[in-house]
Enzyme design. Structure first.
Site, PDB file in Angstrom:
ATOM      1  N   THR A  85     -19.382 -61.647   2.352  1.00  0.00           N
ATOM      2  CA  THR A  85     -20.688 -62.243   1.711  1.00  0.00           C
ATOM      3  C   THR A  85     -21.582 -60.958   1.738  1.00  0.00           C
ATOM      4  O   THR A  85     -22.085 -60.718   0.566  1.00  0.00           O
ATOM      5  CB  THR A  85     -20.117 -63.677   1.810  1.00  0.00           C
ATOM      6  OG1 THR A  85     -19.191 -64.328   1.393  1.00  0.00           O
ATOM      7  CG2 THR A  85     -21.343 -64.068   0.477  1.00  0.00           C
ATOM      8  N   CYS A  86     -22.534 -61.637   2.891  1.00  0.00           N
ATOM      9  CA  CYS A  86     -23.567 -61.111   2.526  1.00  0.00           C
ATOM     10  C   CYS A  86     -24.103 -59.508   1.619  1.00  0.00           C
ATOM     11  O   CYS A  86     -24.663 -59.699   0.825  1.00  0.00           O
ATOM     12  CB  CYS A  86     -24.219 -60.956   4.405  1.00  0.00           C
ATOM     13  SG  CYS A  86     -25.915 -60.237   4.011  1.00  0.00           S
ATOM     14  N   LYS A 123     -30.442 -59.773  -4.228  1.00  0.00           N
ATOM     15  CA  LYS A 123     -32.778 -58.702  -3.826  1.00  0.00           C
ATOM     16  C   LYS A 123     -32.303 -57.703  -4.836  1.00  0.00           C
ATOM     17  O   LYS A 123     -33.647 -57.552  -5.247  1.00  0.00           O
ATOM     18  CB  LYS A 123     -32.442 -58.557  -2.333  1.00  0.00           C
ATOM     19  CG  LYS A 123     -32.550 -60.353  -1.709  1.00  0.00           C
ATOM     20  CD  LYS A 123     -31.854 -61.548  -1.787  1.00  0.00           C
ATOM     21  CE  LYS A 123     -31.873 -62.337  -1.107  1.00  0.00           C
ATOM     22  NZ  LYS A 123     -31.147 -63.403  -1.081  1.00  0.00           N
ATOM     23  N   ASP A 174     -20.833 -69.192   8.467  1.00  0.00           N
ATOM     24  CA  ASP A 174     -21.292 -70.282   7.535  1.00  0.00           C
ATOM     25  C   ASP A 174     -20.062 -71.066   7.859  1.00  0.00           C
ATOM     26  O   ASP A 174     -19.451 -72.262   7.224  1.00  0.00           O
ATOM     27  CB  ASP A 174     -20.390 -68.997   5.236  1.00  0.00           C
ATOM     28  CG  ASP A 174     -21.954 -68.788   5.504  1.00  0.00           C
ATOM     29  OD1 ASP A 174     -23.000 -68.762   6.623  1.00  0.00           O
ATOM     30  OD2 ASP A 174     -21.909 -68.282   4.667  1.00  0.00           O
ATOM     31  N   HIS A 214     -57.098 -55.907   7.327  1.00  0.00           N
ATOM     32  CA  HIS A 214     -58.289 -55.910   5.909  1.00  0.00           C
ATOM     33  C   HIS A 214     -57.686 -54.394   5.254  1.00  0.00           C
ATOM     34  O   HIS A 214     -58.354 -53.371   5.373  1.00  0.00           O
ATOM     35  CB  HIS A 214     -59.576 -56.115   6.518  1.00  0.00           C
ATOM     36  CG  HIS A 214     -60.459 -56.187   5.081  1.00  0.00           C
ATOM     37  ND1 HIS A 214     -59.909 -57.772   4.938  1.00  0.00           N
ATOM     38  CD2 HIS A 214     -60.665 -56.059   4.831  1.00  0.00           C
ATOM     39  CE1 HIS A 214     -60.553 -57.917   3.240  1.00  0.00           C
ATOM     40  NE2 HIS A 214     -61.099 -56.634   2.985  1.00  0.00           N
TER      41      HIS A 214
END
Length: 462
Positions: free
Chosen positions: A45-46, A55, A306, A439
């Protein structure tokens, strides 16, 4: 039936999805003789109907939004529409490349791959293609399929599942999404980006209801701003065809109409008619019951993914499959800490979390022992550059470790890696605060949140 091999395999795996193929690859790597049986395509499935294709659609939607909104960044661009055939080609090319790579991995590890519909025939064998495949141990990994509700027939026409939605040849003018969990909000987000008028119907009181309530509220605010409509707190009653679409009626009599109804109420285990109960495997509502080491009540049978009542996430399947392979190979194994598993919902904005919610922490430790801090992304330079809003919320045991990290904002899924380390290594806020974060990055917001929680805020108010 004849045995298709002259020797008995160390491990026979029924199902080639995330959990099954992870167990096969790791088992073979550890020297086990492995047979992997899959009725469809390895990857499950994935790869073919879940994580990867959804996605890809969401990224195509993100590009569409960027084209529409380019002018605010000083870029002149025009958005002319969605070419669904081209979107599907892009999506399918991604899947195809990963699928070929996975096939190569299975072959290179010398896993005995059998394509066919298997059925457990005893605690140590699986029947497939007229042959009986024997194993010292059997791993059940048959996955899940989209669920529906009593009286609600998914016909693939106007009432569809996520499987149908991934192959839709057009952008629907309007859609009702039944279910405000991960699958529902991801499709709602992608369709809205494509230009669909979307309404989500969720019976519980919040979208993404398993997440921290603050994350749910932030997502709801963002969806309102995007024009995604939703109705919360009232359950579904019925759906019926109209002249040119579907009408959904809720338990309170309220109705909604649209071109399509996407049923996204979750996925149920694939276990019926596969011989599990006949072999004595303990079941509950179709799920196979296992202990913390993924062992069933039958000593020669394990189950993962699952099919078992744990988090329905591909990376959980990978971890469970690896755990079984390593246990069978005689390695020392550690059970999966499901609270420590990162979760990401890839809608716009993204929702990401690891650890427990504030409500759960209060339930476990007591309300007076829990500290929560919210760091607004408005104080983060890179988030301002990206024009994304959201928050990082930290949940801490007073004078102790951070036990929950909950994030909403574009690209927050990419920040969940550090959050996973913070939770799983039981980090104190001061320990994270002393780490220097680059940063300007969004990752810097994680450091700033911990600086604030440690009592020395920099770019945030006390």
């Amino acid at each position: 039936m004849a045995n298709d091999a002259s020797t008995v395999f160390d491990l026979v795996i029924l199902g080639g999805g995330s959990g099954g193929y992870a167990a096969a690859l790791r088992g073979a790597q550890l020297g086990l003789d492995v047979a992997l049986i899959e009725k469809g395509k390895v990857g499950g499935t994935c790869l073919h109907n879940g994580c990867i294709p959804t996605k890809a659609l969401l990224h195509a939607g993100e590009i569409a939004d960027q084209a529409r909104e380019a002018e605010q960044f000083g870029v002149k661009a025009t958005f002319e529409g969605i070419d669904m055939a081209a979107v599907h080609k892009y999506k399918d090319d991604v899947i195809s490349g990963l699928y070929k790579g996975l096939q190569g991995l299975v072959a290179s590890r010398k896993v005995h791959y059998i394509e066919g519909e298997g059925k457990l025939s005893s605690p140590t064998s699986v029947d497939v293609n007229g042959q009986r495949v024997q194993g010292r141990h059997v791993l059940l990994a048959t996955g899940s399929v989209p669920k529906s509700l009593p009286g609600l027939e998914i016909d693939g026409n106007r009432i569809i599942s996520s499987d149908h939605a991934l192959k839709l040849d057009r952008v629907p003018k309007s859609a009702i999404v039944l279910g405000g969990g991960v699958i529902g909000v991801e499709f709602a987000s992608a369709w809205k980006s494509f230009g669909t008028d979307v309404t989500i119907v969720e019976g519980l009181k919040h979208l993404v209801p398993v997440e921290d309530e603050n994350s749910s509220k932030l997502l709801e605010r963002a969806f309102r701003k995007r024009g995604i409509k939703f109705n919360l707190g009232t359950f579904f009653d019925k759906a019926e065809y109209t002249q040119d679409g579907v009408r959904v009626t809720l338990a309170d009599g309220k109705t909604f109409e649209a071109e399509l109804l996407l049923v996204a109420i979750g996925r149920g285990p694939v276990s019926q008619g596969l011989g599990y109960e006949e072999a004595g495997v303990a079941m509950d509502r179709g799920y196979v019951l296992v202990d913390e080491y993924m062992q069933t009540n039958v000593p020669t049978i394990s189950a993962v993914g699952d099919l078992v009542p744990t988090l329905q996430l591909a990376h959980v399947g990978f971890a469970e499959g690896i755990l079984v392979a390593e246990r069978l190979a005689g390695l020392k194994t550690v059970p999966v800490d499901y609270d420590g598993v990162p979760k990401v919902t890839y809608c716009h904005p993204e929702v990401a979390s690891v650890g427990i919610t504030e409500a759960k922490a209060k339930e476990i430790y007591g309300a007076d022992k829990v500290v929560a801090l919210k760091y607004n992304l408005a104080g983060n330079g890179k988030s301002k550059i990206l024009k994304t809003a959201g928050e990082i919320k930290l949940v801490q045991v007073k004078d102790g470790a951070v036990v929950g990290v909950h994030m909403v904002g574009d690209r927050m899924g990419e920040q969940v890696g550090e959050a996973q380390l913070i939770y799983n290594w039981e980090a104190l806020p001061a320990e994270v605060a002393q780490l220097i974060h680059a940063h300007p990055t969004q990752n810097e917001a994680m450091g700033e949140a911990h600086l604030a929680l440690a009592g020395k805020p920099l770019h945030s108010h006390d």
